[in-house]
Motif scaffolding. Structure first.
Motif, short mmCIF file in Angstrom:
data_model
loop_
_atom_site.label_atom_id
_atom_site.label_comp_id
_atom_site.label_asym_id
_atom_site.label_seq_id
_atom_site.Cartn_x
_atom_site.Cartn_y
_atom_site.Cartn_z
N ALA A 158 78.04 28.95 55.62
CA ALA A 158 77.45 29.84 56.63
C ALA A 158 76.09 29.29 57.08
O ALA A 158 75.79 29.26 58.28
CB ALA A 158 77.31 31.25 56.07
N PHE A 159 75.27 28.83 56.12
CA PHE A 159 73.96 28.25 56.47
C PHE A 159 74.13 27.08 57.42
O PHE A 159 73.41 26.93 58.42
CB PHE A 159 73.26 27.73 55.21
CG PHE A 159 72.66 28.81 54.36
CD1 PHE A 159 72.20 29.98 54.92
CD2 PHE A 159 72.55 28.65 52.99
CE1 PHE A 159 71.64 30.97 54.13
CE2 PHE A 159 72.00 29.61 52.19
CZ PHE A 159 71.54 30.78 52.76
N PHE A 160 75.11 26.22 57.10
CA PHE A 160 75.34 25.03 57.92
C PHE A 160 75.67 25.40 59.36
O PHE A 160 75.15 24.83 60.31
CB PHE A 160 76.51 24.22 57.36
CG PHE A 160 76.05 23.01 56.65
CD1 PHE A 160 75.43 22.00 57.37
CD2 PHE A 160 76.21 22.88 55.29
CE1 PHE A 160 74.98 20.88 56.71
CE2 PHE A 160 75.76 21.77 54.64
CZ PHE A 160 75.15 20.77 55.34
N ASN A 161 76.56 26.39 59.49
CA ASN A 161 76.98 26.75 60.83
C ASN A 161 75.86 27.45 61.58
O ASN A 161 75.73 27.28 62.79
CB ASN A 161 78.24 27.60 60.78
CG ASN A 161 79.44 26.74 60.49
OD1 ASN A 161 79.94 26.07 61.38
ND2 ASN A 161 79.87 26.68 59.25
N ALA A 162 75.03 28.19 60.86
CA ALA A 162 73.87 28.79 61.51
C ALA A 162 72.94 27.69 62.01
O ALA A 162 72.40 27.76 63.12
CB ALA A 162 73.14 29.71 60.54
N ALA A 163 72.80 26.62 61.21
CA ALA A 163 71.97 25.49 61.64
C ALA A 163 72.56 24.86 62.89
O ALA A 163 71.83 24.51 63.83
CB ALA A 163 71.88 24.45 60.52
#
Lengths: 205, 345
Positions: A38-43
Motif C-alpha cells: 500500500a505504501f508503494f502504491n501511495a508513493a
C-alpha cells in the motif's frame, strides 16, 4: 492523459485492495507485507501528481524504516490471529469512530462543509511563494520560512517522544560486564600488541 | 529514411519503448557479466592474500570459473523445505536481485549516459538501497529455520542502523552540490582529483564506505550470514537458482554501492587530471576504474578483517557514526553558509 488515468486507477485500486488485505488477512506477516504494498502504491500516486520528493521520502521513511521495524516486531511475536479476532466486536465502535473523525477532518480541510477551505487557501499562498520551482527546493522554501516555527515544534515533539521511549525502556542491570572501549584504546602500544615481522612465504615459527 | 528513423525512436511511443528497453539491456547485461567477474576477482584477491592460487582450472587462468559455477547452480535441484512458506521463500531472492538491479536506472555512466536523469536521483538510490533488507528478512522468516531467522533479524537491525548514517552522508554531499540530481553531483566535482568530494568530506567518505560494507553484509559486518555460528544465516535453506539470485544480488549491490561512492566522492566519470592525454580516455573507463578501486577495498577488507561482535557493530553504528556524521553535517552546513559557498543561490 489516458495513460495517466489508467495508471492512477491501477495504483489507487491496488492501494485500496492492499489496505483491505492489511485488515483482513489471516497472517500478521502478510498484513505487514500488504501494508508495504500500500505504501508503494501511495508513493506511485504521489509520483503521478509530480510530487517526486514526497514519493521518495514515503518510500525511504515508511517502507525503508518503519515497515522494517513492524515486520521485525511482528515476526518476533507469536501472534495468534484468532485471539486478535475475539475482541473485534468490542473494539469496532471505537475504530469506526476514529475512522469517521479522520474522514470528517479531511472533508473539513477540503472545505466540503463550509464555503471556503482554509487549507486550500494556505496551499495556494505557499504555491504562489514557490512558483515553478523544483519540488524539493519548493518544500524547503515553504517549510523553513512560512512554517518554520511549526516545523521546529514538530521536531521538538519527536525529540520528547524519543527521549520518553528511551527512558521507559532503559534499565540498568547490576553485574553486567561491559566492554569499555575508551580504556582499551588508551592503553599504550607496548602493553597490547607485539609487532612481528613475518617474511613473505616464511610464516611464523 | 534517416529522418523517419529518428522520428520513430524519439516521438513514436513504440520506438521510445524500444529505446528504453535497449538502454536497460545495455546496463543490465554488462552489469551481470561484471558481477560474474567480481566473484572471480574476489576469489583471486583472497587467494593472493592467503598465498594460494585461487580458481585456475576452468579456462585460461580460471577465467571461465564464474560461468562454470553459474551453470552448476542452474542445473541443481531447487529444494524448498517442507515447512517453509513457499511463495515468500521464492519471492525473497527475487526481491534482493531486483532491488539490486533497478537502482542502476539513475546512475550516470558518462555525461548524459543515464537511463533516467531524475531530479531526486540520490533519494531514489537511498530508497532502493533501503529496500534490500526485505529480501533478507522475508527469506529468514519464510525459511522457517532458527539460523535463517536469526540471520534475518540481525540483518534488519544492522541495515536500519547504518542507513541512518548513510542518509546523513548523502545530505552532506547534496548540501555541497545544491541538487539531488546525480549528474549535477558529478559535474559539481569537476577539476583535479583533489577537487572531488573525497578530500573535503574525507570523514564522510570513510563513514560512507564502512556503512556500505554494513549495508551489503560484507566482512567485517557479515553477521547476518556468519558461517561460524549461523551456517550462512538467511541463506541456510537456499539452494540452486534462488541461492544464485541471492548471490548475484549481493554482488550487484556491492557494485552499486561502489558506483554510488564513485559518483558521490570520486567524481564519477571525471578524469583525475583535467588535461589532454587523460581527458582523451572516455569517461566510462574512468568510472569503471573508480568502481573497481572501491570493489578491491571490499575484497581486501574481507581477506583481512575479523568479524565484529554484534554489540560492537551496534555501538559503531549508533554511538560513533551517527554523532560524527550528524556533527560533520552541521559543520558543513555552517561552513557553506558563513563562508558564502552555498550553491544554488
Amino acid at each position: 492523459m489516458v495513460l495517466q488515468a489508467i495508471a492512477f486507477y491501477v495504483f489507487a485500486f491496488i492501494t485500496m485492495a492492499s489496505g483491505a488485505m492489511v485488515v483482513t488477512s489471516r497472517n500478521p506477516i502478510y498484513s505487514v507485507l500488504f501494508l508495504i504494498l500500500a505504501f508503494f502504491n501511495a508513493a506511485a500516486l504521489f509520483l503521478l501528481l509530480g510530487a517526486e520528493f514526497i514519493a521518495m521520502i514515503l518510500v525511504i521513511v515508511y517502507v525503508g524504516a518503519v515497515a522494517v521495524l513492524f515486520l521485525f516486531v511482528v515476526m518476533m511475536l507469536d501472534i495468534k490471529i484468532t485471539a486478535l479476532r475475539e475482541g473485534f466486536l468490542k473494539y469496532f465502535p471505537i475504530g469506526a469512530l476514529i475512522g469517521a473523525a479522520l474522514l470528517a477532518e479531511i472533508l473539513f480541510a477540503l472545505g466540503v462543509f463550509g464555503s471556503g477551505s482554509t487549507t486550500i487557501t494556505a496551499l495556494d499562498r505557499a504555491g504562489a511563494r514557490v512558483g515553478t520551482m523544483e519540488n524539493t527546493r519548493a518544500i524547503g522554501q515553504v517549510l523553513y520560512t512560512q512554517y518554520f516555527y511549526l516545523f521546529q515544534a514538530a521536531g521538538a515533539v519527536l525529540l520528547v517522544a524519543m527521549i520518553g521511549a528511551i527512558v521507559l525502556t532503559l534499565r540498568r542491570r547490576p553485574g553486567v560486564r561491559r566492554q569499555r572501549i575508551g580504556e582499551q584504546l588508551f592503553r599504550p602500544k607496548d602493553q597490547t600488541i607485539t609487532v612481528v615481522k613475518v617474511p613473505t612465504r616464511g610464516g611464523v615459527s | 529514411m534517416y529522418a523517419d528513423l529518428i522520428h520513430f525512436f524519439t516521438v513514436n511511443w513504440l520506438g521510445q519503448a524500444i529505446v528504453i528497453l535497449a538502454e536497460c539491456l545495455l546496463v543490465t547485461v554488462p552489469l551481470l557479466i561484471a558481477v560474474a567477474y567480481m566473484t572471480y576477482a574476489d576469489r583471486k584477491i583472497w587467494a593472493s592474500i592467503q598465498l594460494r592460487r585461487g580458481p585456475n582450472v576452468v579456462g585460461p587462468f580460471g577465467l571461465l570459473q564464474p560461468f562454470a559455477d553459474g551453470l552448476k547452480l542452474v542445473l541443481k535441484e531447487t529444494i524448498v523445505p517442507s515447512s517453509a512458506n513457499t511463495v515468500l521463500f521464492l519471492i525473497a531472492p527475487m526481491i534482493t536481485f531486483m532491488t539490486a538491479l533497478i537502482a542502476w536506472a539513475v546512475i550516470p555512466f558518462n555525461d548524459g549516459w543515464v537511463i533516467a536523469n531524475i531530479n531526486v536521483g540520490i533519494l531514489y538510490l537511498f530508497a532502493i538501497s533501503s529496500l534490500g533488507v526485505y529480501g533478507i528478512i522475508i527469506a529468514g522468516w519464510a525459511s522457517n529455520s532458527k539460523y535463517a531467522f536469526l540471520g534475518a533479524l540481525r540483518s534488519a537491525a544492522q541495515m536500519v542502523s547504518y542507513e541512518v548514517s548513510i542518509g546523513f552522508v548523502l545530505v552532506t554531499v547534496l548540501l555541497c552540490v545544491g541538487s539531488l540530481n546525480l549528474t549535477k553531483i558529478v559535474l559539481a566535482q569537476s577539476g583535479w582529483f583533489w577537487d572531488w568530494f573525497w578530500l573535503p568530506l574525507l570523514p564522510m567518505f570513510v563513514i560512507f564506505f564502512v556503512s556500505a560494507l554494513a549495508e551489503t553484509n560484507r566482512t567485517p559486518f557479515d553477521l547476518p550470514m556468519s558461517e561460524a555460528e549461523l551456517v550462512q544465516g538467511f541463506q541456510t535453506e537456499y539452494s540452486s537458482m534462488p541461492f544464485a539470485l541471492f548471490f548475484l544480488g549481493e554482488y550487484a549491490n556491492m557494485i552499486l554501492l561502489s558506483a554510488m561512492g564513485a559518483v558521490l566522492f570520486l567524481g564519477g566519470w571525471m578524469s583525475p587530471i583535467p588535461y589532454a592525454p587523460f581527458t582523451w580516455i572516455p569517461g566510462l573507463v574512468w568510472f569503471v576504474l573508480k568502481i573497481a578501486l572501491l570493489l578491491f577495498v571490499f575484497s581486501w577488507s574481507k581477506g583481512t578483517l575479523p568479524r565484529y561482535r554484534y554489540d560492537q557493530l551496534m555501538r559503531l553504528g549508533w554511538k560513533v557514526f551517527l554523532p560524527v556524521s550528524l556533527g560533520w553535517l552541521v559543520l558543513t552546513a555552517a561552513v557553506l553558509q558563513f563562508g558564502g559557498w552555498l550553491p544554488g543561490k
